[in-house]
Design a protein around this motif. Structure first.
Motif, mmCIF file in Angstrom:
data_model
loop_
_atom_site.group_PDB
_atom_site.id
_atom_site.type_symbol
_atom_site.label_atom_id
_atom_site.label_comp_id
_atom_site.label_asym_id
_atom_site.label_seq_id
_atom_site.Cartn_x
_atom_site.Cartn_y
_atom_site.Cartn_z
ATOM 1 N N HIS A 67 0.847 -1.297 -0.013
ATOM 2 C CA HIS A 67 -0.009 -0.026 0.022
ATOM 3 C C HIS A 67 0.829 1.293 0.059
ATOM 4 C CE1 HIS A 67 -3.676 2.186 0.573
ATOM 5 N NE2 HIS A 67 -2.911 3.045 1.624
ATOM 6 N N GLY A 68 1.910 1.317 0.682
ATOM 7 C CA GLY A 68 2.851 2.301 0.723
ATOM 8 C C GLY A 68 3.534 2.638 -0.500
ATOM 9 N N ARG A 69 3.875 1.667 -1.342
ATOM 10 C CA ARG A 69 4.597 1.721 -2.694
ATOM 11 C C ARG A 69 3.314 2.363 -3.535
ATOM 12 N NH1 ARG A 69 7.105 -4.415 -2.810
ATOM 13 N NH2 ARG A 69 8.629 -4.081 -1.351
ATOM 14 N N ARG A 70 2.189 1.917 -3.268
ATOM 15 C CA ARG A 70 1.066 2.485 -4.242
ATOM 16 C C ARG A 70 0.987 4.034 -3.946
ATOM 17 N NH1 ARG A 70 -3.129 -2.384 -3.065
ATOM 18 N NH2 ARG A 70 -2.256 -3.700 -4.474
ATOM 19 N N ILE A 71 1.053 4.253 -2.662
ATOM 20 C CA ILE A 71 0.968 5.858 -2.475
ATOM 21 C C ILE A 71 2.163 6.643 -3.039
ATOM 22 C CG2 ILE A 71 1.208 7.247 -0.335
ATOM 23 C CD1 ILE A 71 -0.384 5.301 1.352
ATOM 24 N N HIS A 72 3.455 6.093 -2.708
ATOM 25 C CA HIS A 72 4.504 6.606 -3.234
ATOM 26 C C HIS A 72 4.617 6.794 -4.777
ATOM 27 C CE1 HIS A 72 6.563 7.503 0.423
ATOM 28 N NE2 HIS A 72 6.570 6.379 0.751
ATOM 29 N N ALA A 73 3.939 5.843 -5.522
ATOM 30 C CA ALA A 73 4.135 5.723 -6.975
ATOM 31 C C ALA A 73 2.929 6.851 -7.432
ATOM 32 C CB ALA A 73 3.464 4.344 -7.474
ATOM 33 N N MET A 74 1.816 7.079 -6.577
ATOM 34 C CA MET A 74 0.920 7.977 -6.995
ATOM 35 C C MET A 74 1.567 9.443 -6.959
ATOM 36 S SD MET A 74 -2.494 6.800 -4.960
ATOM 37 C CE MET A 74 -3.060 8.302 -4.881
ATOM 38 N N GLY A 75 2.274 9.687 -5.619
ATOM 39 C CA GLY A 75 2.917 10.897 -5.459
ATOM 40 C C GLY A 75 3.963 11.158 -6.739
ATOM 41 N N MET A 76 4.626 10.360 -7.101
ATOM 42 C CA MET A 76 5.483 10.437 -8.132
ATOM 43 C C MET A 76 5.097 10.599 -9.759
ATOM 44 S SD MET A 76 8.737 8.342 -6.556
ATOM 45 C CE MET A 76 7.925 6.652 -6.717
ATOM 46 N N GLN A 77 3.949 9.652 -9.877
ATOM 47 C CA GLN A 77 3.646 9.712 -11.297
ATOM 48 C C GLN A 77 2.101 9.311 -11.217
ATOM 49 O OE1 GLN A 77 3.139 10.977 -14.254
ATOM 50 N NE2 GLN A 77 5.171 10.619 -14.771
ATOM 51 N N ARG A 78 1.036 10.288 -11.140
ATOM 52 C CA ARG A 78 0.018 9.696 -10.947
ATOM 53 C C ARG A 78 -0.708 9.033 -12.187
ATOM 54 N NH1 ARG A 78 -4.492 12.322 -8.155
ATOM 55 N NH2 ARG A 78 -2.687 12.833 -6.540
ATOM 56 N N SER A 79 -0.504 9.583 -13.288
ATOM 57 C CA SER A 79 -0.788 8.981 -14.600
ATOM 58 C C SER A 79 -0.422 7.424 -14.670
ATOM 59 C CB SER A 79 -0.637 9.713 -15.819
ATOM 60 O OG SER A 79 0.663 10.196 -16.099
ATOM 61 N N ALA A 80 0.727 7.408 -14.525
ATOM 62 C CA ALA A 80 1.410 6.119 -14.667
ATOM 63 C C ALA A 80 0.752 5.007 -13.604
ATOM 64 C CB ALA A 80 2.907 6.111 -14.302
ATOM 65 N N SER A 81 0.507 5.593 -12.522
ATOM 66 C CA SER A 81 -0.078 4.600 -11.408
ATOM 67 C C SER A 81 -1.534 4.385 -11.884
ATOM 68 C CB SER A 81 -0.356 5.508 -10.087
ATOM 69 O OG SER A 81 0.865 5.778 -9.469
ATOM 70 N N ILE A 82 -2.432 5.167 -12.702
ATOM 71 C CA ILE A 82 -3.646 4.727 -12.999
ATOM 72 C C ILE A 82 -3.325 3.501 -13.878
ATOM 73 C CG2 ILE A 82 -5.865 5.605 -14.304
ATOM 74 C CD1 ILE A 82 -5.186 8.522 -12.993
ATOM 75 N N VAL A 83 -2.575 3.879 -14.865
ATOM 76 C CA VAL A 83 -2.242 2.958 -16.209
ATOM 77 C C VAL A 83 -1.739 1.565 -15.529
ATOM 78 C CG1 VAL A 83 -0.740 2.193 -18.005
ATOM 79 C CG2 VAL A 83 -1.619 4.633 -17.725
ATOM 80 N N ALA A 84 -1.111 1.638 -14.300
ATOM 81 C CA ALA A 84 -0.580 0.192 -13.559
ATOM 82 C C ALA A 84 -1.694 -0.509 -12.916
ATOM 83 C CB ALA A 84 0.421 0.670 -12.643
ATOM 84 N N GLY A 85 -3.040 0.065 -12.689
ATOM 85 C CA GLY A 85 -4.016 -0.293 -12.244
ATOM 86 C C GLY A 85 -4.088 -0.242 -10.791
ATOM 87 N N ILE A 86 -3.543 0.849 -10.349
ATOM 88 C CA ILE A 86 -3.729 1.284 -8.666
ATOM 89 C C ILE A 86 -4.985 2.156 -8.767
ATOM 90 C CG2 ILE A 86 -2.867 2.761 -6.899
ATOM 91 C CD1 ILE A 86 -0.058 2.113 -7.883
#
Length: 324
Positions: free
Chosen positions: A195-214
């Protein structure tokens, strides 16, 4: 050859500044205050710094969570105020026991998080504007509820609730223990979980997080609510400390919490918000306040110096992030 040596030296200095610039500043202030007044190094005074920083650390943890998602929360002080208000009113007006009052206080803080989540996720308002709006709404609610901003005191609160701020376990203040437990929980979630990795991923690159399925919206909703509930815990301790609720008292923690988070981010190799860095930032601010108090400076001079040091620390943090 001389030019190559010069470039290597410049590169080395740059690397040292990026990695250890703030730590050097921290140590320099520590040595300065210790040299100015030997009382600074006494165990009781160092414990006072830690104890006096407990509430700020709790609020800064909530801010760390939100900044890690790529947002900002200007309403952390309102969540703190609601936590204190709900608990005090529950005990004073309705005779609630301390456990029920504490639970209601945390629930009251969650209201702030829910409003923020609705504005940011539901209405797609930027976090800055959404939480600023929540701040103004919450401030007005407090003034209306208290008929202009008068405090609500409760001198006969249960001893168990009072001990949140005044009690100790094995010589360690309860508020320090509460802050330490929250630090451990936040560290495990943000730094050691998926869950923490998902949070940091959102903070660094929101669009990529959405593409990754978060599921970005779900994570944001949970983050704003949890952050507000965390700040409400700080409100419980603040209310227990002075046995009253003072409207808008939470605002005093806002700027310091933001500063602690961004100072802490400067300490991270990737320049991202992190729990250990936030702890260091909070302790730095607590050390500065304590050291200036021991110097016996005029109140206005002390505030001016505190502001200068705070701005300088933030400038150093920003410079480190840019150079990184």
């Amino acid at each position: 050859m001389t030019e190559l040596t010069s470039n290597r030296s410049s590169s080395l200095l740059r690397h040292l500044f990026v990695r250890f610039g703030f730590l050097v500043a921290f140590f320099a202030f520590f040595v300065f205050f210790a040299a100015w007044n030997p009382v600074f190094l006494q165990g009781g005074n160092l414990l006072n710094i830690v104890e006096g920083s407990a509430i700020l650390l709790i609020v800064a943890l909530g801010m760390t969570l939100i900044v890690a998602t790529g947002g900002i929360d200007l309403s952390v002080g309102i969540a703190l105020d609601f936590g204190a208000a709900f608990a005090i009113v529950a005990m004073k007006s309705y005779g609630a026991d301390w456990i029920t009052a504490a639970a209601l206080g945390v629930s009251g803080g969650s209201i702030v998080g829910i409003v923020n989540a609705i504005l940011v996720v539901g209405l797609r308002i930027s976090p800055f504007m959404a939480t600023l709006g929540t701040f103004f709404i919450g401030s007005s609610v407090q003034r209306i509820f208290t008929n202009g901003g008068g405090p609500i005191s409760h001198r006969r609160m249960p001893d168990e609730f009072r001990n949140l701020a005044m009690g100790d376990i094995g010589g360690v203040p309860v508020e320090v223990i509460v802050a330490a437990v929250l630090c451990v929980i936040y560290f495990l979630v943000l730094e050691r979980s998926i869950h923490g990795r998902r949070i940091h991923a959102m903070g660094m690159q929101r669009s990529a997080s959405i593409v990754a399925g978060i599921r970005v919206n779900r994570v944001l909703i949970a983050s704003y609510i949890v952050a507000a509930m965390t700040c409400a815990v700080g409100g419980l301790i603040a209310a227990a400390s002075i046995r009253m609720f003072t409207p808008l008292s939470g605002f005093s923690y806002l700027l310091d919490a933001i500063a602690a988070v961004f100072i802490g981010a400067a300490l991270h190799p990737r320049g991202r918000p992190n729990v250990l860095g936030t702890i260091a930032g909070v302790l730095f601010l607590g050390m500065v306040v304590n050291g200036l108090n021991l110097m016996g400076l005029n109140f206005n001079v002390k505030d001016a110096l505190s502001g200068i040091i705070l701005v300088s620390a933030l400038a150093l943090a920003v410079a480190q992030r840019k150079m990184r």
